[in-house]
Design a protein around this motif. Structure first.
Motif, PDB file in Angstrom:
ATOM      1  N   LEU A 155       0.694  -1.258  -0.001  1.00  0.00           N
ATOM      2  CA  LEU A 155      -0.155   0.003   0.023  1.00  0.00           C
ATOM      3  C   LEU A 155       0.769   1.086   0.071  1.00  0.00           C
ATOM      4  CD1 LEU A 155      -2.847  -0.950   2.598  1.00  0.00           C
ATOM      5  CD2 LEU A 155      -2.632  -1.314   0.052  1.00  0.00           C
ATOM      6  N   THR A 156       1.936   1.135   0.662  1.00  0.00           N
ATOM      7  CA  THR A 156       2.941   2.145   0.585  1.00  0.00           C
ATOM      8  C   THR A 156       4.406   1.934   0.093  1.00  0.00           C
ATOM      9  OG1 THR A 156       3.364   2.241   3.144  1.00  0.00           O
ATOM     10  CG2 THR A 156       1.439   3.564   2.256  1.00  0.00           C
ATOM     11  N   SER A 157       5.325   2.602   0.058  1.00  0.00           N
ATOM     12  CA  SER A 157       6.768   2.417  -0.141  1.00  0.00           C
ATOM     13  C   SER A 157       6.998   1.557  -1.349  1.00  0.00           C
ATOM     14  CB  SER A 157       7.428   1.949   1.435  1.00  0.00           C
ATOM     15  OG  SER A 157       7.232   2.631   2.258  1.00  0.00           O
ATOM     16  N   ARG A 158       6.277   1.711  -2.261  1.00  0.00           N
ATOM     17  CA  ARG A 158       6.677   1.114  -3.650  1.00  0.00           C
ATOM     18  C   ARG A 158       7.809   1.897  -4.205  1.00  0.00           C
ATOM     19  NH1 ARG A 158       0.953   1.702  -3.292  1.00  0.00           N
ATOM     20  NH2 ARG A 158       0.988   3.408  -4.305  1.00  0.00           N
ATOM     21  N   THR A 159       8.521   0.923  -4.752  1.00  0.00           N
ATOM     22  CA  THR A 159       9.864   1.425  -5.636  1.00  0.00           C
ATOM     23  C   THR A 159       9.720   1.570  -6.921  1.00  0.00           C
ATOM     24  OG1 THR A 159      10.661  -0.907  -5.523  1.00  0.00           O
ATOM     25  CG2 THR A 159      11.226   0.133  -3.514  1.00  0.00           C
ATOM     26  N   THR A 179       5.906   3.565  -8.884  1.00  0.00           N
ATOM     27  CA  THR A 179       5.312   3.953  -7.720  1.00  0.00           C
ATOM     28  C   THR A 179       3.879   4.466  -7.717  1.00  0.00           C
ATOM     29  OG1 THR A 179       6.092   5.968  -7.765  1.00  0.00           O
ATOM     30  CG2 THR A 179       7.544   4.439  -6.684  1.00  0.00           C
ATOM     31  N   GLN A 191      -6.080  -3.260  -4.779  1.00  0.00           N
ATOM     32  CA  GLN A 191      -4.982  -3.253  -4.081  1.00  0.00           C
ATOM     33  C   GLN A 191      -3.845  -3.564  -4.890  1.00  0.00           C
ATOM     34  OE1 GLN A 191      -5.390  -7.177  -1.080  1.00  0.00           O
ATOM     35  NE2 GLN A 191      -6.420  -5.303  -0.663  1.00  0.00           N
TER      36      GLN A 191
END
Length: 340
Positions: A155-159, A179, A191
């Motif tokens: 859900l967060t901190s995609r690279t 991201t 999601q």
């Protein structure tokens, strides 16, 4: 009064006399026999310990390799909120987003319709020259690819450069890179999950510094889709000499009485696997059967492997060398087969 008996000058000498030569020789012979028995028992115990230790090491390596493979294979076809690969935009055969790595072939990463795939023997190398094995691939061993997504959503901190699937139950899911979430499907009802692709193969060598000029140790290795969209080659375990794969197929059409049961096991490359029904999810792979042949890292004095190993419909050996071997097998059922 009676006179005391006369004492012979040899009386005291006889009282102090030791063992005779015959007695000494008998005692020495008994001691030698006891020593030989003790040494024999010790050597037999030591030999039994070495054999037990070698067999236990083979079994431990086999369990470890299966423990690595099993959870990955079991989750094949898991794409987050869906297991219907034909509902994923960006899969092979559709419009592919920019940034999907192609060094192992244009469909190696995103052929989600084939959540598990294999080749019958790794010679010639099946994944293309630019995706060559870091060490020589064992020519008689099969290769296996597993495609899925991570168990937990990201859900967060995609690279940047990493591949994700925006997964949705009702609408089309979508493959994207980086991201930023795609505009569709609607983020509120979907999601993102990181794409996981692992290709397993057997190498005739290893990178663990176990090999010597006169003793090459094989290993189980993998090509894996890493963070940032790169494909890395990693060693899993030295000592794995062969990998064989079969697929358990459900060939019954949807809603038929036999739907959901395995009809047969086939080798990779079987004509059934190329039929259109598998691309449309009308037929399913329900299980993967694995065989691993594990080999000791060093030869064993006094041991010669003269056995013929029969598995996966083939015969291997006899090898007539000093390496101890063991063959293990396991059938792994897929949790995410799209049964209808």
């Amino acid at each position: 009064m009676p006179e005391p008996p006369l004492c012979s000058p040899f009386t005291g000498r006889r009282a102090a006399a030791g063992m005779t030569l015959v007695e000494l020789m008998v005692a020495l012979a008994i001691g030698v026999f006891l020593m030989i028995g003790a040494v024999t028992v010790f050597m037999q115990g030591r030999s039994s310990f070495r054999v037990t230790e070698s067999v236990s090491r083979l079994q431990e390596n086999a369990r470890f390799a299966l423990d690595v493979l099993e959870p990955d294979i079991r989750m094949a076809y898991y794409f987050g909120l869906t297991n219907v690969a034909t509902n994923i935009e960006g899969r092979a055969g559709t419009t592919v987003p920019a940034g999907v790595p192609s060094s192992c072939g244009n469909t190696w990463v995103n052929d989600f319709v084939h959540g598990v795939a294999a080749t019958n023997g790794s010679s010639p190398w099946p994944w293309g020259a630019t995706c060559a094995a870091s060490a020589s691939a064992a020519p008689a061993a099969d290769t296996l690819i597993v495609r899925r997504v991570s168990e937990e959503p990201v859900l967060t901190s995609r690279t940047a450069g990493t591949l994700y699937i925006q997964s949705n139950r009702a609408e089309k899911s979508r493959l994207f890179v980086g991201t930023a979430l795609p505009a569709s499907p609607e983020p509120a009802t979907s999601q993102p999950h990181r794409v996981v692709v692992n290709g397993y193969y057997v190498s005739t060598n290893n990178t663990s510094n176990l090999s010597t000029p006169d003793n090459t140790v094989p290993s189980l290795r993998m090509k894996t889709l890493a963070a940032g969209g790169t494909i890395e080659d990693r060693e899993i375990l030295p000592g794995i000499e062969d990998l064989q794969v079969q697929f358990g197929l459900d060939t019954s059409p949807p809603n038929a009485p036999g739907r959901g049961t395995i009809d047969r096991f086939v080798d990779p490359g079987d004509a059934l696997l190329a039929e259109p029904e598998f691309s449309s999810n009308e037929r399913q792979i329900l299980a993967v059967r694995l065989w691993l042949r594990v080999r000791a890292e060093r030869t064993e004095n006094g041991y010669t492997d003269t056995a013929t190993y029969s598995y996966a419909g083939q015969n291997f050996g006899p090898f007539n060398d000093g390496y101890r071997r063991a063959v293990v097998s396991k059938t792994i059922y897929l949790r995410n087969a799209n049964l209808r």
